[in-house]
Motif scaffolding. Structure first.
Motif, PDB file in Angstrom:
ATOM      1  N   VAL A 332      73.703 -59.661  43.490  1.00 49.75           N
ATOM      2  CA  VAL A 332      73.435 -58.595  42.529  1.00 49.75           C
ATOM      3  C   VAL A 332      74.573 -58.613  41.515  1.00 49.75           C
ATOM      4  O   VAL A 332      75.736 -58.503  41.894  1.00 49.75           O
ATOM      5  CB  VAL A 332      73.347 -57.217  43.214  1.00 49.75           C
ATOM      6  CG1 VAL A 332      73.192 -56.120  42.155  1.00 49.75           C
ATOM      7  CG2 VAL A 332      72.195 -57.170  44.199  1.00 49.75           C
ATOM      8  N   SER A 333      74.240 -58.775  40.229  1.00 52.24           N
ATOM      9  CA  SER A 333      75.267 -58.838  39.176  1.00 52.24           C
ATOM     10  C   SER A 333      74.931 -57.836  38.082  1.00 52.24           C
ATOM     11  O   SER A 333      73.760 -57.623  37.752  1.00 52.24           O
ATOM     12  CB  SER A 333      75.353 -60.247  38.587  1.00 52.24           C
ATOM     13  OG  SER A 333      75.762 -61.173  39.564  1.00 52.24           O
ATOM     14  N   ALA A 334      75.993 -57.222  37.531  1.00 47.17           N
ATOM     15  CA  ALA A 334      75.852 -56.267  36.429  1.00 47.17           C
ATOM     16  C   ALA A 334      76.638 -56.790  35.236  1.00 47.17           C
ATOM     17  O   ALA A 334      77.820 -57.125  35.371  1.00 47.17           O
ATOM     18  CB  ALA A 334      76.347 -54.889  36.851  1.00 47.17           C
ATOM     19  N   PHE A 335      75.977 -56.869  34.063  1.00 47.79           N
ATOM     20  CA  PHE A 335      76.580 -57.462  32.871  1.00 47.79           C
ATOM     21  C   PHE A 335      76.601 -56.458  31.720  1.00 47.79           C
ATOM     22  O   PHE A 335      75.648 -55.687  31.529  1.00 47.79           O
ATOM     23  CB  PHE A 335      75.766 -58.661  32.381  1.00 47.79           C
ATOM     24  CG  PHE A 335      75.637 -59.792  33.345  1.00 47.79           C
ATOM     25  CD1 PHE A 335      76.510 -60.876  33.304  1.00 47.79           C
ATOM     26  CD2 PHE A 335      74.622 -59.814  34.293  1.00 47.79           C
ATOM     27  CE1 PHE A 335      76.374 -61.933  34.169  1.00 47.79           C
ATOM     28  CE2 PHE A 335      74.472 -60.874  35.165  1.00 47.79           C
ATOM     29  CZ  PHE A 335      75.352 -61.942  35.109  1.00 47.79           C
ATOM     30  N   PHE A 336      77.677 -56.536  30.908  1.00 46.52           N
ATOM     31  CA  PHE A 336      77.658 -55.957  29.577  1.00 46.52           C
ATOM     32  C   PHE A 336      77.139 -57.021  28.613  1.00 46.52           C
ATOM     33  O   PHE A 336      77.570 -58.179  28.675  1.00 46.52           O
ATOM     34  CB  PHE A 336      79.056 -55.526  29.135  1.00 46.52           C
ATOM     35  CG  PHE A 336      79.509 -54.222  29.729  1.00 46.52           C
ATOM     36  CD1 PHE A 336      78.606 -53.229  30.056  1.00 46.52           C
ATOM     37  CD2 PHE A 336      80.860 -53.981  29.944  1.00 46.52           C
ATOM     38  CE1 PHE A 336      79.026 -52.025  30.593  1.00 46.52           C
ATOM     39  CE2 PHE A 336      81.292 -52.780  30.489  1.00 46.52           C
ATOM     40  CZ  PHE A 336      80.373 -51.804  30.811  1.00 46.52           C
ATOM     41  N   ASN A 337      76.225 -56.631  27.710  1.00 43.72           N
ATOM     42  CA  ASN A 337      75.697 -57.547  26.704  1.00 43.72           C
ATOM     43  C   ASN A 337      75.908 -56.909  25.337  1.00 43.72           C
ATOM     44  O   ASN A 337      75.229 -55.940  24.973  1.00 43.72           O
ATOM     45  CB  ASN A 337      74.213 -57.822  26.950  1.00 43.72           C
ATOM     46  CG  ASN A 337      73.673 -58.932  26.065  1.00 43.72           C
ATOM     47  OD1 ASN A 337      74.049 -59.055  24.905  1.00 43.72           O
ATOM     48  ND2 ASN A 337      72.780 -59.746  26.623  1.00 43.72           N
ATOM     49  N   LEU A 343      73.410 -52.532  29.375  1.00 43.94           N
ATOM     50  CA  LEU A 343      73.857 -52.928  30.706  1.00 43.94           C
ATOM     51  C   LEU A 343      72.682 -53.657  31.339  1.00 43.94           C
ATOM     52  O   LEU A 343      71.600 -53.091  31.512  1.00 43.94           O
ATOM     53  CB  LEU A 343      74.236 -51.703  31.549  1.00 43.94           C
ATOM     54  CG  LEU A 343      74.475 -51.992  33.039  1.00 43.94           C
ATOM     55  CD1 LEU A 343      75.733 -52.821  33.239  1.00 43.94           C
ATOM     56  CD2 LEU A 343      74.550 -50.695  33.839  1.00 43.94           C
ATOM     57  N   GLU A 344      72.887 -54.934  31.695  1.00 47.21           N
ATOM     58  CA  GLU A 344      71.831 -55.728  32.316  1.00 47.21           C
ATOM     59  C   GLU A 344      72.209 -56.012  33.770  1.00 47.21           C
ATOM     60  O   GLU A 344      73.388 -56.225  34.082  1.00 47.21           O
ATOM     61  CB  GLU A 344      71.641 -57.060  31.589  1.00 47.21           C
ATOM     62  CG  GLU A 344      71.155 -56.930  30.164  1.00 47.21           C
ATOM     63  CD  GLU A 344      70.927 -58.291  29.538  1.00 47.21           C
ATOM     64  OE1 GLU A 344      69.776 -58.602  29.211  1.00 47.21           O
ATOM     65  OE2 GLU A 344      71.903 -59.058  29.395  1.00 47.21           O
ATOM     66  N   THR A 345      71.196 -56.017  34.628  1.00 47.33           N
ATOM     67  CA  THR A 345      71.444 -56.395  36.017  1.00 47.33           C
ATOM     68  C   THR A 345      70.470 -57.506  36.412  1.00 47.33           C
ATOM     69  O   THR A 345      69.330 -57.564  35.936  1.00 47.33           O
ATOM     70  CB  THR A 345      71.262 -55.209  36.981  1.00 47.33           C
ATOM     71  OG1 THR A 345      69.899 -54.796  36.994  1.00 47.33           O
ATOM     72  CG2 THR A 345      72.160 -54.053  36.583  1.00 47.33           C
TER      73      THR A 345
END
Length: 628
Positions: A332-337, A343-345
Motif C-alpha cells: 500500500v503506497s500513498a503519493f503526493f502528485n 493524494l494518490e494511493t
C-alpha cells in the motif's frame, strides 16, 4: 621553467590545482617510459605518457578515482582504463599540451596530431602534479602551467574566495576509526591568508584535530550523525559536510535506511541526512525508487513524514510518498502528485493489482512547502491524513511481518521528521494461552526429513525456531494467531520428493504355461522312478512361482521351455521303462509250465500226503492191539 634532466619522479611544487593548462616539450633517447601525472593525491592520479618500447602514447584514467559506472540501460561497464594509440618514437622528441579541469582531461600531442579527451571522476582536492621517467633519462626542454577561469561561474574579485571544496562531503566512520579530511579554497591560485575554521555541530560524536592549514583528522567517538562546517574567517565563505559514526561501516543500512528487511529490495539514489530525514533524486525508470527502514513491524502502527517538493523530471508520472509492504508482497503506497494536486494511493498483492484511488488535496495545500503525510494501519483498514486532516480509507489485507519506507518516481523531494509509531495495544484481562502454539511446535518437531525435499524441510526448521522465539514475545491474541498460521503454513508447504515413475506392467497371457503345468501334474500319477519324480516336481514348482512374476514374453517363453524340457525328459524315461518290462515278461512265460499240468501235479502231491498220513495212523493202531 628552465630545461632539466629527469630521471625517476619529480614533483611540481610551485604550481598545483584542479583547473589549468600545461605545455611541455620532452627530448628522449634511451628510456622505457615517461610522462606527467595529473590531479594527483596519495590514492589517485591521471597519467599522460609515452611507452617507448611498445611505441604507444597514452592517457590512463585507471586510477583516477572511479573504476566502474552504470549506463542508461542499467549495465555496469569499466570506466577506469587506459587509452592508447601508436606513436613513432623514433622522433626522439614530443610536445604535450593539456587542458585539465575538475572532471576532464584533454591531451594534444605534437600540436594536435594525436588527441585524447577523457572524463575523470576524482576528488576536487586532488591537485598534485608529478613528472616521471622509467628505465632511463629524458630532458624536459620546456614546461609551462597556466591557471584557467571557469566559463560558467562568476569570477571573484582579486584575493576573494569563490568557494571551499573538500575531499569528502559525506564521511562514515566506525567508533574509534580515524580518517583525514582536506579542504581547499577556489580559485586554485588564491593564497588563503588565514587557516580554515572547523566547527562540529555535535562535538561529542567525533574528535577533530588540525594536521596543517588544509587538513584535519576526524575520529569517531560515539554513534550518531553530525555536521561539520569549514569556513574562511575573512570572507565568511563556508562548506558543510556530514559525518556519521556507525557501529559497522559495512552494514547495508545508513542511519537505519537501506533495503527492505523482508525482501532486500532498495533502488534509486537517496541522500540520507539522519535517521528521520533524507532526500530523493530526479531519476526515471520503469520501476519506482524505494528505500526502507530496517525495523520489522508486526502490529498496527502509523507512519508519518513532512515532505517538501523541490523539483521533478519530465518523464513518467512524477510522484513521491510513503510505502508499506508485507512479507507476502502486498503493498500500500500513498503519493503526493504535484501535477494533479492530489493524494494518490495504490495497492496490490502478489496475485493482482487493486488499482489507483485519488482524492484532491485540501484547499490551500502548497506542496512546495512541507506537508505532513500520515498513513495509519489498523487491522486491514488504512487511513490517510494530510496535515492532520483525514482524507479517506482503503481496506487491504496484510499478513505477517511488515516494513515501511519511502517511494519516488522522478522527483526531488525532502522528507523530514519520518516517524513510525505503534498504535496502543488494547488492554486484556487475561493472559495469552500459547498452548496451541506449543502443541504445534512439538508436532512440527516430530516431522522428519524422510520423503520431503531438503529445502522445504529447512524452511520448516527455521519456522520452528521462529515460533519458539515468538513464545517469549507474544502479547496479543492476534500475534498468537499469526505465529500459529505462520508455522502451520510451513508445515503445509512441505514438498514431497518426486518418486521415480513406475513402468506400466504389460499384461502377459500365461495360459500356455498354465496348461503345461497341468499336463506335468498329470504325469505324476503315472509310474516313474523316484529320481524322475523329483525332477518333475522341481520343474512344476519353479513354473508355478514364475506365473506371478512374469513381466515379459521372453520370461514366459523361457519358463515354458524349462518346464517342457523337464516333461520331455520324464516322458522319455517312462517310455524306456515300459519297453524293458515288456521284454522281461516274454522271457519268463517261456519257462513256466502250462496251467493244466500244474493242477494235476498239485492233486498228485496231495494224494501222496494223505496216503502217508493214513498208513502211519493204521500202523500205530495195530501195535496197541497187540500189546493188549
Amino acid at each position: 621553467m628552465d630545461s632539466f634532466i629527469l630521471e625517476g619522479e619529480h614533483t611540481i611544487k610551485d604550481f598545483s590545482g584542479s583547473t589549468y593548462e600545461f605545455e611541455m616539450v620532452i627530448a628522449y633517447d634511451d628510456v622505457d617510459e615517461f610522462g606527467i601525472r595529473l590531479r594527483q593525491s596519495e590514492e589517485n592520479e591521471t597519467v599522460a605518457g609515452v611507452d617507448v618500447n611498445s611505441e604507444k602514447v597514452f592517457l590512463d584514467r585507471s586510477n583516477a578515482g572511479l573504476e566502474t559506472l552504470v549506463d542508461r540501460n542499467g549495465d555496469t561497464f569499466q570506466f577506469g582504463k587506459r587509452f592508447e594509440t601508436d606513436y613513432p618514437t623514433d622522433k626522439k622528441q614530443i610536445k604535450l599540451r593539456g587542458l585539465v579541469d575538475e572532471s576532464s582531461v584533454e591531451l594534444f600531442i605534437d600540436d594536435g596530431e594525436y588527441v585524447f579527451t577523457n572524463l575523470i571522476y576524482t576528488k576536487p582536492t586532488n591537485r598534485g602534479i608529478e613528472l616521471y621517467s622509467h628505465g632511463g633519462k629524458v630532458e624536459i626542454l620546456s614546461l609551462d602551467f597556466y591557471h584557467l577561469d571557469s566559463i560558467w561561474r562568476v569570477s571573484p574579485a582579486d584575493g576573494e574566495i569563490e568557494r571551499i571544496v573538500v575531499s569528502e562531503e559525506e564521511v562514515v566512520l566506525e567508533v574509534g576509526e580515524l580518517t583525514e579530511l582536506i579542504a581547499h579554497a577556489k580559485p586554485d591560485w588564491l593564497n588563503v591568508l588565514s587557516p580554515f575554521e572547523w566547527e562540529v555541530a555535535k562535538a561529542g560524536l567525533i574528535e577533530l584535530k588540525a594536521i596543517d592549514e588544509t587538513t584535519v583528522s576526524i575520529t569517531g567517538i560515539e554513534m550518531g550523525t553530525t555536521s561539520v562546517t569549514i569556513s574562511d574567517p575573512n570572507s565568511g565563505i563556508f562548506k558543510d559536510i556530514t559525518v556519521r559514526v556507525v557501529e559497522d561501516r559495512t552494514s547495508k543500512y545508513t542511519d537505519g535506511w537501506g533495503p527492505s528487511p523482508l525482501t532486500g529490495r532498495v533502488s534509486g539514489n537517496w541522500d540520507i541526512f539522519d535517521q528521520t530525514s533524507l532526500s530523493s533524486h530526479i531519476e526515471f525508470s520503469p520501476e519506482w525508487k524505494e528505500i526502507f527502514r530496517e525495523e520489522v513491524l508486526t502490529t498496527d502502527f502509523s507512519v508519518s513524514t513532512d515532505i517538501q517538493w523541490i523539483d521533478q523530471g519530465d518523464e513518467g508520472f512524477p510522484k513521491y510518498g510513503v510505502t508499506i509492504q508485507d512479507e507476502e508482497g502486498t503493498m500500500v503506497s500513498a503519493f503526493f502528485n504535484v501535477d494533479i494536486n492530489q493524494l494518490e494511493t495504490f495497492a496490490r498483492n502478489h496475485h493482482q493489482d487493486f488499482g489507483w484511488e485519488g482524492v484532491d488535496l485540501p484547499a490551500g495545500t502548497d506542496l512546495q512547502e512541507a506537508s505532513t503525510l500520515k498513513v495509519e494501519k489498523e487491522g486491514d483498514i488504512f487511513t490517510f491524513y494530510i496535515n492532520g486532516e483525514q482524507m479517506y480509507e482503503r481496506i487491504v489485507e496484510m499478513k505477517g511481518d511488515m516494513s515501511v519506507g519511502l517511494i519516488n518516481e522522478n522527483t526531488k523531494a525532502e522528507f523530514r521528521n519520518f516517524e513510525v509509531e505503534k498504535l496502543s495495544d488494547p488492554i486484556f484481562d487475561h493472559e495469552i494461552d500459547v498452548t496451541d502454539l506449543e502443541k504445534l511446535i512439538n508436532s512440527a518437531k516430530g516431522i522428519t526429513n524422510k520423503g520431503v525435499t531438503e529445502a522445504s524441510y529447512q524452511r520448516l526448521q527455521e519456522a520452528i525456531k521462529r515460533a519458539i522465539e515468538d513464545l517469549e514475545t507474544i502479547t496479543t491474541d492476534e500475534e498468537l494467531l499469526i505465529a500459529i498460521e505462520r508455522l502451520q503454513e510451513s508445515i503445509n508447504d512441505l514438498q514431497i520428493k518426486e518418486l521415480s515413475p513406475v513402468p506400466i506392467k504389460k499384461e502377459i497371457d500365461v495360459r500356455d504355461l498354465e496348461e503345461l503345468i497341468e499336463r506335468a501334474i498329470k504325469l505324476t500319477n503315472k509310474s516313474m522312478t523316484e529320481e524322475s519324480y523329483q525332477v518333475l516336481q522341481v520343474a512344476i514348482n519353479s513354473a508355478m512361482e514364475k506365473l506371478d512374476n512374469i513381466n515379459s514374453d521372453d520370461e514366459l517363453n523361457k519358463a515354458i521351455s524349462e518346464l517342457q524340457a523337464s516333461i520331455s525328459e520324464v516322458e522319455f524315461s517312462l517310455h524306456e521303462t515300459k519297453s524293458q518290462e515288456g521284454d522281461d515278461e516274454v522271457l519268463s512265460d517261456s519257462d513256466k509250465l502250462p496251467n493244466t499240468s500244474t493242477v494235476l501235479f498239485n492233486f498228485l502231491l496231495l494224494g501222496i500226503v494223505l496216503v502217508t498220513i493214513g498208513g502211519t495212523v493204521m500202523y500205530r493202531y495195530r501195535n496197541r492191539e497187540n500189546e493188549s
